[in-house]
Design a protein around this motif. Structure first.
Motif, short mmCIF file in Angstrom:
data_model
loop_
_atom_site.label_atom_id
_atom_site.label_comp_id
_atom_site.label_asym_id
_atom_site.label_seq_id
_atom_site.Cartn_x
_atom_site.Cartn_y
_atom_site.Cartn_z
N LEU A 201 -8.83 42.61 14.49
CA LEU A 201 -9.73 41.48 14.72
C LEU A 201 -10.02 41.35 16.23
O LEU A 201 -11.17 41.19 16.64
CB LEU A 201 -9.09 40.18 14.19
N ALA B 235 -10.66 43.01 1.61
CA ALA B 235 -10.28 42.23 2.80
C ALA B 235 -8.90 42.65 3.28
O ALA B 235 -8.03 43.04 2.48
CB ALA B 235 -10.29 40.75 2.47
N LEU C 238 -7.48 40.72 6.10
CA LEU C 238 -6.98 39.64 6.94
C LEU C 238 -7.49 38.30 6.42
O LEU C 238 -8.61 38.21 5.92
CB LEU C 238 -7.51 39.86 8.38
N ILE D 261 -8.42 34.68 7.84
CA ILE D 261 -8.70 33.95 9.09
C ILE D 261 -8.83 32.47 8.75
O ILE D 261 -9.55 32.09 7.83
CB ILE D 261 -10.00 34.46 9.74
N ALA E 23 -12.51 40.28 6.21
CA ALA E 23 -11.63 39.11 6.19
C ALA E 23 -12.09 38.03 5.22
O ALA E 23 -13.28 37.83 5.01
CB ALA E 23 -11.53 38.52 7.60
N LEU F 152 -3.09 39.94 0.93
CA LEU F 152 -3.17 39.95 2.39
C LEU F 152 -1.83 39.57 3.00
O LEU F 152 -1.19 38.65 2.54
CB LEU F 152 -4.23 38.95 2.87
#
Ligand SMILES: [Zn+2]
Length: 179
Positions: free
Chosen positions: A25, A41, A43, A45, A62, A88
């Motif tokens: 990121l 995905a 991550l 956030i 994400a 995740l």
């Protein structure tokens, strides 16, 4: 502000985050790393709903939960969903400076007047609404809040890596928060 670490090179990324989705990121957003292709995905956030922030990240990279102050205390099920169903293991928690969820009491009158004028509420209902919810959403100080929220999430999800960051609205860059 002395708790912020500038990320200008890959070496600036804390070793524990380097070559993880959290490090990626930072590379995409701050260092213009060329976008990779993602089918799933990598991550989660958590970031504020504020309109001044836009992340520079590849498609599909994400899940993003946007909530005032990047406060995930009332988004627990969504966090659990991203972890369990999305598989995740990394969370980037992104606060920002000049956040509207700091010192809400200063905007109390504006809030009440706005609900009356824009939404058509009566004043008593708007006052009660503020009184009830403002303490839940007040974050106090952006950096301290994000750091404490990261600790809370790590306790809640022991195998998940959580990185507290700050987005500066002046330069649109991400900074790691020193803990
Ligand atoms: Zn905000």
């Amino acid at each position: 502000m002395d708790r912020l670490t500038t990320i200008n090179t890959k070496e600036d990324i804390f070793p524990q985050y380097r070559d993880t989705p959290i490090g990626l990121l930072l590379e995409y957003h701050n260092l213009n790393r060329p976008f990779d292709t993602y089918d799933n995905a990598r991550l989660l956030i958590g970031m504020c709903m504020d309109n001044r922030k836009h992340l520079h990240i590849p498609d599909n990279f994400a899940y993003i939960i946007r909530a005032g102050g990047a406060n995930l205390r009332y988004s627990e099920f969504k966090v659990s969903y991203a972890i369990s169903v999305g598989r995740l293991s990394h969370i980037a928690l992104i606060g920002h400076n000049n956040c509207g969820m700091v010192n809400l009491v200063d905007r109390k009158e504006l809030f009440i007047k706005g609900l009356v004028e824009v939404a058509g509420w009566d004043r008593d209902r708007a006052e009660e609404h503020f009184r009830h919810f403002a303490p839940m959403y007040e974050i106090g100080n952006e950096i301290e809040f994000i750091a404490s929220e990261a600790i809370r999430l790590r306790k809640q999800y022991p195998k998940i890596q959580v990185a507290p960051m700050l987005y500066l609205v002046e330069d649109n860059k991400l900074y790691l928060i020193k803990e």
